[in-house]
Design a protein around this motif. Structure first.
Motif, PDB file in Angstrom:
ATOM      1  N   PHE A  40      -2.447  -3.669   0.624  1.00 35.91           N
ATOM      2  CA  PHE A  40      -3.654  -3.267  -0.095  1.00 35.91           C
ATOM      3  C   PHE A  40      -3.763  -4.010  -1.422  1.00 35.91           C
ATOM      4  N   GLU A  83      -5.164  -7.347  -1.247  1.00 39.33           N
ATOM      5  CA  GLU A  83      -6.620  -7.357  -1.089  1.00 39.33           C
ATOM      6  C   GLU A  83      -7.322  -7.326  -2.439  1.00 39.33           C
ATOM      7  N   LYS A 106       2.368  -1.033   3.279  1.00 43.96           N
ATOM      8  CA  LYS A 106       0.925  -0.793   3.287  1.00 43.96           C
ATOM      9  C   LYS A 106       0.349  -0.918   1.875  1.00 43.96           C
TER      10      LYS A 106
END
Length: 170
Positions: free
Chosen positions: A89, A92, A85
């Motif tokens: 992130f 991004e 995760k």
């Protein structure tokens, strides 16, 4: 974002603000609620100015300030999330980072720094290094620490060695 004078100290958790400079190093204050003070000796402590930190990229290195700017508009996960995760992130906010050179521990550290800084007024201030210089700059405490701490540390360390070497020759 004004990160001038904010440093990370190797071996110490959190972030620190450079308050003053003395002969052997810097007087630092923690950015947490404790406001602990620390004298960082340049011969033993490694200081990294946040304004100078970059992250490995596939083509070019990515400035930490650019990553923080991207994080402002993103939903930032907790540092205790699983590695997958956190990596998603980070893609991004820094899509062209080098996955082989940027470890999950680096991502956790960057997220924790962001969580410390995001609510501080300096995080919303304009970067004085990016702004055009004016003739009449106000003299403030932050102006005294505006020069990157890491750059000062590298400039002063050889001077101390030179003095010791000169004393040994005499």
């Amino acid at each position: 974002m004004n990160l001038q004078g904010i440093v990370a100290v190797s071996g110490k958790p959190g972030l620190w603000k450079a308050l003053a400079q003395n002969k052997t190093g810097y007087v630092l204050e923690s950015l947490d609620y404790k406001k602990a003070k620390l004298v960082a000796n340049l011969s033993t402590a490694k200081l990294a100015a946040l304004s100078e930190i970059t992250v490995f990229g596939l083509e070019n290195d990515i400035k930490l300030t650019d990553i923080f700017e991207n994080m402002k508009s993103a939903s930032v996960p907790a540092t205790k999330e699983d590695e997958k995760k956190l990596r998603e992130f980070f893609y991004e906010v820094a899509p062209d980072h080098d996955e082989e050179k940027v470890y999950s521990s680096d991502i956790k550290k960057i997220i924790s720094w962001f969580l410390i800084l995001k609510d501080m007024p300096l995080f919303e201030e304009a970067d004085p290094a990016a702004a055009p210089a004016t003739e009449e700059a106000p003299a403030t405490e932050e102006a005294a620490t505006a020069e990157p701490v890491a750059a000062q540390a590298t400039e002063e360390a050889p001077k101390a060695k030179t003095k010791k070497a000169a004393a040994k020759k005499a």
